[in-house]
Design a protein around this motif. Structure first.
Motif, mmCIF file in Angstrom:
data_model
loop_
_atom_site.group_PDB
_atom_site.id
_atom_site.type_symbol
_atom_site.label_atom_id
_atom_site.label_comp_id
_atom_site.label_asym_id
_atom_site.label_seq_id
_atom_site.Cartn_x
_atom_site.Cartn_y
_atom_site.Cartn_z
ATOM 1 N N ARG A 163 16.997 14.625 -1.021
ATOM 2 C CA ARG A 163 18.102 13.807 -1.536
ATOM 3 C C ARG A 163 18.341 12.587 -0.652
ATOM 4 O O ARG A 163 18.554 11.472 -1.157
ATOM 5 C CB ARG A 163 19.380 14.646 -1.645
ATOM 6 C CG ARG A 163 20.572 13.884 -2.213
ATOM 7 C CD ARG A 163 20.286 13.408 -3.620
ATOM 8 N NE ARG A 163 21.358 12.558 -4.153
ATOM 9 C CZ ARG A 163 21.130 11.439 -4.838
ATOM 10 N NH1 ARG A 163 19.884 11.019 -5.063
ATOM 11 N NH2 ARG A 163 22.138 10.725 -5.303
ATOM 12 N N LEU A 164 18.314 12.778 0.648
ATOM 13 C CA LEU A 164 18.530 11.655 1.566
ATOM 14 C C LEU A 164 17.425 10.612 1.415
ATOM 15 O O LEU A 164 17.678 9.402 1.412
ATOM 16 C CB LEU A 164 18.599 12.163 3.005
ATOM 17 C CG LEU A 164 19.845 12.984 3.360
ATOM 18 C CD1 LEU A 164 19.670 13.663 4.711
ATOM 19 C CD2 LEU A 164 21.097 12.115 3.353
ATOM 20 N N MET A 165 16.195 11.083 1.290
ATOM 21 C CA MET A 165 15.079 10.154 1.118
ATOM 22 C C MET A 165 15.181 9.400 -0.205
ATOM 23 O O MET A 165 14.914 8.191 -0.259
ATOM 24 C CB MET A 165 13.757 10.926 1.186
ATOM 25 C CG MET A 165 13.393 11.373 2.595
ATOM 26 S SD MET A 165 11.851 12.336 2.604
ATOM 27 C CE MET A 165 11.339 12.118 4.313
ATOM 28 N N GLU A 166 15.568 10.090 -1.266
ATOM 29 C CA GLU A 166 15.719 9.424 -2.557
ATOM 30 C C GLU A 166 16.840 8.391 -2.518
ATOM 31 O O GLU A 166 16.719 7.295 -3.081
ATOM 32 C CB GLU A 166 15.988 10.458 -3.645
ATOM 33 C CG GLU A 166 14.769 11.301 -3.995
ATOM 34 C CD GLU A 166 15.089 12.433 -4.943
ATOM 35 O OE1 GLU A 166 16.297 12.671 -5.195
ATOM 36 O OE2 GLU A 166 14.147 13.084 -5.436
ATOM 37 N N LEU A 167 17.940 8.750 -1.858
ATOM 38 C CA LEU A 167 19.047 7.798 -1.726
ATOM 39 C C LEU A 167 18.580 6.520 -1.037
ATOM 40 O O LEU A 167 18.910 5.405 -1.463
ATOM 41 C CB LEU A 167 20.192 8.431 -0.926
ATOM 42 C CG LEU A 167 21.115 9.380 -1.677
ATOM 43 C CD1 LEU A 167 21.972 10.171 -0.701
ATOM 44 C CD2 LEU A 167 21.995 8.605 -2.650
ATOM 45 N N ALA A 182 4.101 5.657 -5.523
ATOM 46 C CA ALA A 182 4.053 5.704 -6.982
ATOM 47 C C ALA A 182 3.034 6.720 -7.476
ATOM 48 O O ALA A 182 3.260 7.412 -8.473
ATOM 49 C CB ALA A 182 3.726 4.320 -7.528
ATOM 50 N N ALA A 183 1.917 6.837 -6.756
ATOM 51 C CA ALA A 183 0.876 7.796 -7.140
ATOM 52 C C ALA A 183 1.373 9.234 -7.028
ATOM 53 O O ALA A 183 0.845 10.133 -7.684
ATOM 54 C CB ALA A 183 -0.362 7.600 -6.267
ATOM 55 N N GLU A 184 2.387 9.434 -6.207
ATOM 56 C CA GLU A 184 2.969 10.774 -6.040
ATOM 57 C C GLU A 184 4.209 10.962 -6.902
ATOM 58 O O GLU A 184 4.919 11.957 -6.779
ATOM 59 C CB GLU A 184 3.335 11.008 -4.566
ATOM 60 C CG GLU A 184 2.165 10.934 -3.603
ATOM 61 C CD GLU A 184 1.110 11.995 -3.850
ATOM 62 O OE1 GLU A 184 1.434 13.021 -4.489
ATOM 63 O OE2 GLU A 184 -0.045 11.800 -3.417
ATOM 64 N N GLY A 185 4.494 9.966 -7.761
ATOM 65 C CA GLY A 185 5.672 10.067 -8.622
ATOM 66 C C GLY A 185 6.963 9.729 -7.907
ATOM 67 O O GLY A 185 8.053 10.111 -8.354
ATOM 68 N N LEU A 186 6.868 8.985 -6.800
ATOM 69 C CA LEU A 186 8.042 8.617 -6.005
ATOM 70 C C LEU A 186 8.329 7.122 -6.145
ATOM 71 O O LEU A 186 7.422 6.340 -6.426
ATOM 72 C CB LEU A 186 7.808 8.954 -4.526
ATOM 73 C CG LEU A 186 7.494 10.418 -4.204
ATOM 74 C CD1 LEU A 186 7.044 10.558 -2.758
ATOM 75 C CD2 LEU A 186 8.708 11.298 -4.476
ATOM 76 N N VAL A 187 9.574 6.755 -5.920
ATOM 77 C CA VAL A 187 9.975 5.349 -6.020
ATOM 78 C C VAL A 187 10.331 4.812 -4.639
ATOM 79 O O VAL A 187 11.176 5.382 -3.938
ATOM 80 C CB VAL A 187 11.199 5.182 -6.956
ATOM 81 C CG1 VAL A 187 11.658 3.728 -6.972
ATOM 82 C CG2 VAL A 187 10.866 5.667 -8.359
ATOM 83 N N TYR A 188 9.659 3.724 -4.245
ATOM 84 C CA TYR A 188 9.997 3.019 -3.007
ATOM 85 C C TYR A 188 10.448 1.624 -3.429
ATOM 86 O O TYR A 188 9.642 0.726 -3.611
ATOM 87 C CB TYR A 188 8.789 2.967 -2.083
ATOM 88 C CG TYR A 188 9.034 2.336 -0.725
ATOM 89 C CD1 TYR A 188 10.324 2.038 -0.273
ATOM 90 C CD2 TYR A 188 7.984 2.038 0.129
ATOM 91 C CE1 TYR A 188 10.546 1.475 0.961
ATOM 92 C CE2 TYR A 188 8.185 1.468 1.379
ATOM 93 C CZ TYR A 188 9.467 1.188 1.782
ATOM 94 O OH TYR A 188 9.689 0.623 3.020
ATOM 95 N N ARG A 204 0.835 -1.203 0.000
ATOM 96 C CA ARG A 204 0.000 0.000 0.000
ATOM 97 C C ARG A 204 0.868 1.251 0.000
ATOM 98 O O ARG A 204 0.554 2.240 -0.659
ATOM 99 C CB ARG A 204 -0.919 -0.009 1.233
ATOM 100 C CG ARG A 204 -1.890 1.175 1.283
ATOM 101 C CD ARG A 204 -2.926 0.953 2.369
ATOM 102 N NE ARG A 204 -2.326 1.023 3.690
ATOM 103 C CZ ARG A 204 -2.324 2.138 4.444
ATOM 104 N NH1 ARG A 204 -2.841 3.253 3.984
ATOM 105 N NH2 ARG A 204 -1.786 2.131 5.647
ATOM 106 N N VAL A 205 1.985 1.181 0.729
ATOM 107 C CA VAL A 205 2.890 2.333 0.790
ATOM 108 C C VAL A 205 3.550 2.545 -0.564
ATOM 109 O O VAL A 205 3.667 3.681 -1.040
ATOM 110 C CB VAL A 205 3.965 2.123 1.880
ATOM 111 C CG1 VAL A 205 4.786 3.384 2.052
ATOM 112 C CG2 VAL A 205 3.325 1.727 3.208
#
Length: 233
Positions: free
Chosen positions: A127-131, A88-94, A82-83
């Motif tokens: 940047r830290l979160m993306e890393l 992904a819906a916000e254009g982010l990669v987990y 779900r996370v």
């Protein structure tokens, strides 16, 4: 009575941790909310929080962390779908499969604090979160943090020397402890104008409404006459 022009930008305190996936998502949703309320001047302050203060400074194996906190890797993987979808819906990669180490985030919060000198701690936070979430980098590795600092305009040698020192450790730890003492037990937590707090990665529209409501009360308080200070005899 103070004019609207004399009212300072409304502070928004964002209490969060760089390894919290909902904080990652919440930051993006706040940015969208700010775009919806661009007529309201604000000043963002990034406040530290330790989601896992028990993790040692050198970090631990990610699977060990998941087993300790959630019971098993598989259990967390099921919960994390779900996370991942929300990110992904916000254009982010987990990228769950890329994360091999669970870091202690004290040094990350120190970096965000030092990034104030470049005028863009939000960029350092991102940047830290993306890393961590997108690239699976080990945020316990000082050279990874030095690289993040360099990416965000900090001097690499200065960051390396500061990380090797005790600079601002007590300051960050006290700030994180103050958040918990204030009753914040879940992040992200957004505090608008010191008058309204919103917990969780709420929808941009919800956050925008909170910003507007808080701005009215903030402006009202800013216009109230301040009590005169007692004069010394």
């Amino acid at each position: 009575m103070a004019s609207s022009a004399s009212i300072p930008a409304m502070p928004i305190d964002v209490v969060s941790d760089v390894v919290c996936p909902w904080c990652f998502i919440g930051k993006r949703r706040l940015e969208k909310a700010l775009a919806l309320t661009s007529d309201i001047p604000v000043a963002i302050h990034w406040r530290p929080y330790f989601l896992n203060d028990w993790v040692p400074r050198e970090g631990i194996d990610r699977n060990t962390y998941l087993e300790t906190k959630f019971g098993s890797v598989e259990r967390y993987s099921g919960m994390a779908k779900r996370v991942q979808e929300a990110a992904a819906a916000e254009g982010l990669v987990y990228a769950l499969d890329k994360i091999a180490r669970q870091p202690n985030t004290l040094d990350c919060h120190r970096l965000i604090l030092w990034a104030r000198n470049t005028g863009d701690p939000a960029r350092m936070k991102q940047r830290l979160m993306e890393l961590y979430f997108a690239e699976g980098a080990d945020l316990s590795d000082r050279e990874v943090l030095v690289g993040a600092g360099l990416d965000c305009g900090l001097d690499a040698d200065l960051v390396r020397n500061l990380l090797a020192s005790d600079a601002d450790i007590e300051r960050v730890e006290q700030a994180a402890q103050s958040a918990k003492e204030a009753g914040i037990d879940g992040v992200p937590c957004f505090i608008f104008g010191n008058v309204l707090a919103v917990s969780g990665a709420q929808a941009p529209e919800y956050l925008a409404d909170a910003i507007r409501r808080a701005s009215v009360e903030y402006a009202k308080r800013a216009r109230e006459p301040q009590p005169a200070s007692a004069s010394a005899d």
